[in-house]
Write a protein that holds these residues in place. Structure first.
Motif, PDB file in Angstrom:
ATOM      1  N   LEU A 252       0.827  -1.200   0.000  1.00 52.37           N
ATOM      2  CA  LEU A 252       0.000   0.000   0.000  1.00 52.37           C
ATOM      3  C   LEU A 252       0.868   1.260   0.000  1.00 52.37           C
ATOM      4  N   ALA A 253       1.926   1.249   0.794  1.00 50.01           N
ATOM      5  CA  ALA A 253       2.838   2.394   0.837  1.00 50.01           C
ATOM      6  C   ALA A 253       3.574   2.552  -0.487  1.00 50.01           C
ATOM      7  N   LEU A 254       3.909   1.461  -1.116  1.00 47.97           N
ATOM      8  CA  LEU A 254       4.622   1.526  -2.391  1.00 47.97           C
ATOM      9  C   LEU A 254       3.755   2.146  -3.477  1.00 47.97           C
ATOM     10  N   PHE A 255       2.504   1.733  -3.557  1.00 47.47           N
ATOM     11  CA  PHE A 255       1.646   2.193  -4.651  1.00 47.47           C
ATOM     12  C   PHE A 255       0.932   3.510  -4.358  1.00 47.47           C
ATOM     13  N   SER A 256       0.679   3.822  -3.098  1.00 43.66           N
ATOM     14  CA  SER A 256      -0.059   5.055  -2.824  1.00 43.66           C
ATOM     15  C   SER A 256       0.852   6.222  -2.450  1.00 43.66           C
ATOM     16  N   CYS A 257       1.908   5.957  -1.742  1.00 43.26           N
ATOM     17  CA  CYS A 257       2.771   7.035  -1.250  1.00 43.26           C
ATOM     18  C   CYS A 257       4.097   7.105  -2.001  1.00 43.26           C
ATOM     19  N   CYS A 258       4.284   6.275  -2.992  1.00 44.67           N
ATOM     20  CA  CYS A 258       5.558   6.191  -3.718  1.00 44.67           C
ATOM     21  C   CYS A 258       6.716   5.941  -2.761  1.00 44.67           C
ATOM     22  N   ASN A 259       6.481   5.144  -1.751  1.00 41.90           N
ATOM     23  CA  ASN A 259       7.513   4.775  -0.784  1.00 41.90           C
ATOM     24  C   ASN A 259       8.376   3.698  -1.433  1.00 41.90           C
ATOM     25  N   LEU A 260       9.556   4.081  -1.890  1.00 38.10           N
ATOM     26  CA  LEU A 260      10.406   3.134  -2.611  1.00 38.10           C
ATOM     27  C   LEU A 260      10.963   2.040  -1.716  1.00 38.10           C
ATOM     28  N   LEU A 261      11.012   2.269  -0.419  1.00 36.13           N
ATOM     29  CA  LEU A 261      11.460   1.213   0.493  1.00 36.13           C
ATOM     30  C   LEU A 261      10.341   0.218   0.785  1.00 36.13           C
ATOM     31  N   GLY A 262       9.154   0.460   0.249  1.00 39.16           N
ATOM     32  CA  GLY A 262       8.065  -0.501   0.383  1.00 39.16           C
ATOM     33  C   GLY A 262       8.307  -1.754  -0.436  1.00 39.16           C
ATOM     34  N   LEU A 263       9.059  -1.623  -1.530  1.00 41.10           N
ATOM     35  CA  LEU A 263       9.345  -2.790  -2.375  1.00 41.10           C
ATOM     36  C   LEU A 263      10.231  -3.808  -1.646  1.00 41.10           C
ATOM     37  N   PRO A 264      11.390  -3.403  -1.106  1.00 43.30           N
ATOM     38  CA  PRO A 264      12.153  -4.417  -0.365  1.00 43.30           C
ATOM     39  C   PRO A 264      11.429  -4.900   0.889  1.00 43.30           C
ATOM     40  N   GLY A 265      10.624  -4.033   1.508  1.00 52.16           N
ATOM     41  CA  GLY A 265       9.851  -4.462   2.665  1.00 52.16           C
ATOM     42  C   GLY A 265       8.815  -5.504   2.299  1.00 52.16           C
ATOM     43  N   ALA A 266       8.163  -5.316   1.150  1.00 52.75           N
ATOM     44  CA  ALA A 266       7.168  -6.298   0.693  1.00 52.75           C
ATOM     45  C   ALA A 266       7.846  -7.613   0.313  1.00 52.75           C
ATOM     46  N   ILE A 267       9.018  -7.530  -0.290  1.00 48.90           N
ATOM     47  CA  ILE A 267       9.743  -8.748  -0.651  1.00 48.90           C
ATOM     48  C   ILE A 267      10.135  -9.513   0.611  1.00 48.90           C
ATOM     49  N   LEU A 268      10.622  -8.802   1.612  1.00 46.29           N
ATOM     50  CA  LEU A 268      10.992  -9.464   2.867  1.00 46.29           C
ATOM     51  C   LEU A 268       9.781 -10.096   3.553  1.00 46.29           C
ATOM     52  N   ALA A 269       8.652  -9.400   3.534  1.00 44.52           N
ATOM     53  CA  ALA A 269       7.441  -9.959   4.149  1.00 44.52           C
ATOM     54  C   ALA A 269       6.963 -11.194   3.391  1.00 44.52           C
ATOM     55  N   GLY A 270       7.053 -11.158   2.062  1.00 50.32           N
ATOM     56  CA  GLY A 270       6.665 -12.330   1.273  1.00 50.32           C
ATOM     57  C   GLY A 270       7.576 -13.518   1.539  1.00 50.32           C
ATOM     58  N   LEU A 271       8.871 -13.253   1.649  1.00 47.12           N
ATOM     59  CA  LEU A 271       9.808 -14.338   1.969  1.00 47.12           C
ATOM     60  C   LEU A 271       9.559 -14.882   3.372  1.00 47.12           C
ATOM     61  N   ALA A 272       9.196 -13.996   4.292  1.00 47.11           N
ATOM     62  CA  ALA A 272       8.891 -14.441   5.654  1.00 47.11           C
ATOM     63  C   ALA A 272       7.661 -15.340   5.676  1.00 47.11           C
ATOM     64  N   LEU A 273       6.678 -15.034   4.835  1.00 44.09           N
ATOM     65  CA  LEU A 273       5.493 -15.903   4.755  1.00 44.09           C
ATOM     66  C   LEU A 273       5.863 -17.282   4.231  1.00 44.09           C
ATOM     67  N   SER A 274       6.769 -17.329   3.270  1.00 42.74           N
ATOM     68  CA  SER A 274       7.134 -18.627   2.691  1.00 42.74           C
ATOM     69  C   SER A 274       8.021 -19.443   3.627  1.00 42.74           C
ATOM     70  N   LYS A 275       8.803 -18.795   4.478  1.00 39.48           N
ATOM     71  CA  LYS A 275       9.706 -19.512   5.381  1.00 39.48           C
ATOM     72  C   LYS A 275       9.130 -19.666   6.783  1.00 39.48           C
TER      73      LYS A 275
END
Length: 119
Positions: free
Chosen positions: A55-78
């Motif tokens: 949400l932060a990446l797409f609405s606020c142009c928070n560029l650190l939202g991309l690595p944060g989302a990737i880390l959260a997705g990896l955490a879900l898988s592990k």
């Protein structure tokens, strides 16, 4: 449903020795699925972090939202195989989200105080 005689004593089955009572009925056990174990399924913390980072990446142009989302997705898988690593990834995901908001607010504040946002 247990059978009771009018005096209130439970029914004694045929062949049981005198004086021994059958084991008490345990109501509520053995029906339906058991409750999930604490380690089963994705962590709510990781799901919330993933949603907020996207949400932060797409609405606020928070560029650190991309690595944060990737880390959260990896955490879900592990989450099931490596819970300690997944927990660390979720913490870093939250750090990325917070750091992105602080940097965005700092940039807006800097641009506002410098006069770049004046018309």
């Amino acid at each position: 449903m247990s059978q009771e005689d009018p005096s209130g004593y439970p029914y004694q089955p045929y062949g049981a020795p005198y004086g021994e009572q059958p084991p008490p009925q345990q109501y509520g056990y053995g029906y339906g699925y058991p409750p999930p174990r604490p380690g089963d399924g994705p962590s709510a913390n990781a799901i919330v972090s993933l949603v907020l980072n996207l949400l932060a990446l797409f609405s606020c142009c928070n560029l650190l939202g991309l690595p944060g989302a990737i880390l959260a997705g990896l955490a879900l898988s592990k989450g099931r195989t490596e819970p300690r690593t997944a927990r660390t990834m979720v913490i870093w995901s939250w750090i990325m989200l917070g750091l992105g908001f602080v940097l965005s607010a700092g940039i807006v504040l800097f641009l506002g105080l410098s006069g770049y946002l004046d018309d």
